[in-house]
Scaffold this active site. Structure first.
Site, PDB file in Angstrom:
ATOM      1  N   LYS A 165      44.169 -10.091  83.149  1.00 56.31           N
ATOM      2  CA  LYS A 165      43.176  -9.644  83.810  1.00 56.31           C
ATOM      3  C   LYS A 165      43.168 -10.514  85.300  1.00 56.31           C
ATOM      4  CE  LYS A 165      40.744  -9.893  79.687  1.00 56.31           C
ATOM      5  NZ  LYS A 165      40.622 -10.504  78.284  1.00 56.31           N
ATOM      6  N   GLN A 207      36.555 -15.812  76.535  1.00 51.48           N
ATOM      7  CA  GLN A 207      37.830 -15.802  75.514  1.00 51.48           C
ATOM      8  C   GLN A 207      38.288 -16.128  74.462  1.00 51.48           C
ATOM      9  OE1 GLN A 207      40.059 -13.319  77.514  1.00 51.48           O
ATOM     10  NE2 GLN A 207      41.391 -12.934  75.422  1.00 51.48           N
ATOM     11  N   ASP A 235      31.368  -7.659  79.549  1.00 54.94           N
ATOM     12  CA  ASP A 235      32.213  -7.514  78.472  1.00 54.94           C
ATOM     13  C   ASP A 235      30.973  -6.802  77.370  1.00 54.94           C
ATOM     14  OD1 ASP A 235      34.650  -8.523  77.517  1.00 54.94           O
ATOM     15  OD2 ASP A 235      34.719 -10.539  77.104  1.00 54.94           O
TER      16      ASP A 235
END
Ligand code: NAD
Length: 297
Positions: free
Chosen positions: A53, A97, A120
């Site tokens: 990322k 995460q 997300d």
């Protein structure tokens, strides 16, 4: 057979996003798009995904704040950290995460993210929007990655029979919702499905997200079918160094849920692992970040 090349499409997506960033910043005095990654603990797999990322962010001119918390952080302290990021107007997207340690209430933590910064697409508010077919819904990275691959290779979705193997909240279920929104006829399979091969063979497009290496064999596919392999599995493979048996070392090898070698000559298109959905998941997260950035000007 057409290879659904996620690396190539990731690079095209990076170029497009970079242009969007450069153009927008030349036109007005706005700060760079910024993603906050909140990590609990130090899992090797998570570290590797976070590095990917960061590399992608650098490519498109975005920045990343990466906070790492101890595994014993309390739920309240983690929530307070998210609230801080919600209030920081230099942060346009926030992700926690996954996985996070058991004992922390995952959904409560994710739902603390301001939906406008939920890149997300995992907050309850966003999931509801996706189910409702609302165009404002943030489509989770993996799901958007699968859709982007199908669209880039001009594979029709509208009216087609699509079978998904896997029903998780992260992949299978949001994928089913997104494909229904695209007018596909969707079948979802899981561990309790009887006669999996019958369900997979009837599909025009088969999408596997089970986390089971080589689950899909030549007996599960048919001619002129498209296979999208979301699975990421690590299996042991022996590697011989300098052609000497005494130098053989075990090495982890990444494979998907489909037995690529066995099915590639039967189907009309397939995404490889690695190099298929994985790279597109990262690119799609940043597509969502740029959308969120624009929505917060
Ligand atoms: P999960 O374990 O939460 O869910 C797996 C699902 O597959 C379950 O619904 C289960 O019922 C089903 N399943 C498992 N074995 C099966 C079998 N033998 N027959 C039928 N159904 C079966 O996993 P997840 O988080 O949804 O991830 C699935 C896979 O996708 C994993 O390999 C994961 O690493 C991978 N993944 C890849 C990306 C990417 O970017 N490529 C992103 C997320 C997840």
């Amino acid at each position: 057979m057409i290879l659904l090349d996620g690396k190539k499409l990731r690079d095209l997506t990076a170029d497009r996003l970079k242009n969007e960033v450069v153009t927008a910043m030349a036109e007005s005095a706005i700060s760079k798009p910024q993603l906050a990654i909140l990590q609990v603990g130090d899992l090797a797999e998570s570290n590797s995904y976070i590095n990917q990322k960061k590399l992608f962010a650098e490519k498109i001119g975005a920045s990343v704040i990466h906070e790492v918390y101890p595994t014993k952080i309390s739920e309240e302290d983690l929530i307070a950290e998210i609230v801080k990021m919600n209030r920081n107007d230099q942060v346009h997207g926030i992700i926690v995460q996954l996985p996070i340690p058991e004992g922390l209430n995952k959904q409560r933590i994710i739902d603390t993210i301001d939906p406008i910064k939920d890149v997300d697409g995992l907050t309850a508010k966003n999931v509801k929007r996706l189910l409702a077919g609302d165009e404002q819904a943030v489509i989770p990275g993996t799901v958007f990655g699968v859709l982007s691959l199908l669209k880039h290779y001009e594979i029709p979705i509208d009216g087609k029979k699509i079978t998904i193997v896997g029903r998780s909240m992260l992949v299978g279920k949001p994928l089913a919702a997104a494909l229904l929104n695209e007018n596909a006829t969707v079948t979802i399979c899981h561990r309790h499905t009887e006669n999996l091969a019958e369900a997979t063979k009837q599909a025009d497009i088969l999408i596997v997200a089970a986390g089971s290496p080589h689950l899909i064999t030549k007996n599960h596919v048919r001619e002129s079918q498209v296979v999208v392999d979301v699975g990421i599995n690590f299996v042991d493979k022996t590697v011989r160094l300098a052609l000497k048996p005494e130098n053989e070392i075990p090495k982890k090898h990444m494979v998907g849920d489909a037995d690529f070698e066995a099915v590639k000559d039967i189907v009309s298109a397939i995404s490889p692992v690695p190099g298929g959905v994985g790279p597109m998941t990262v690119a799609s997260l940043f597509h969502n970040l740029i959308q969120a950035w624009k929505a917060q000007w």
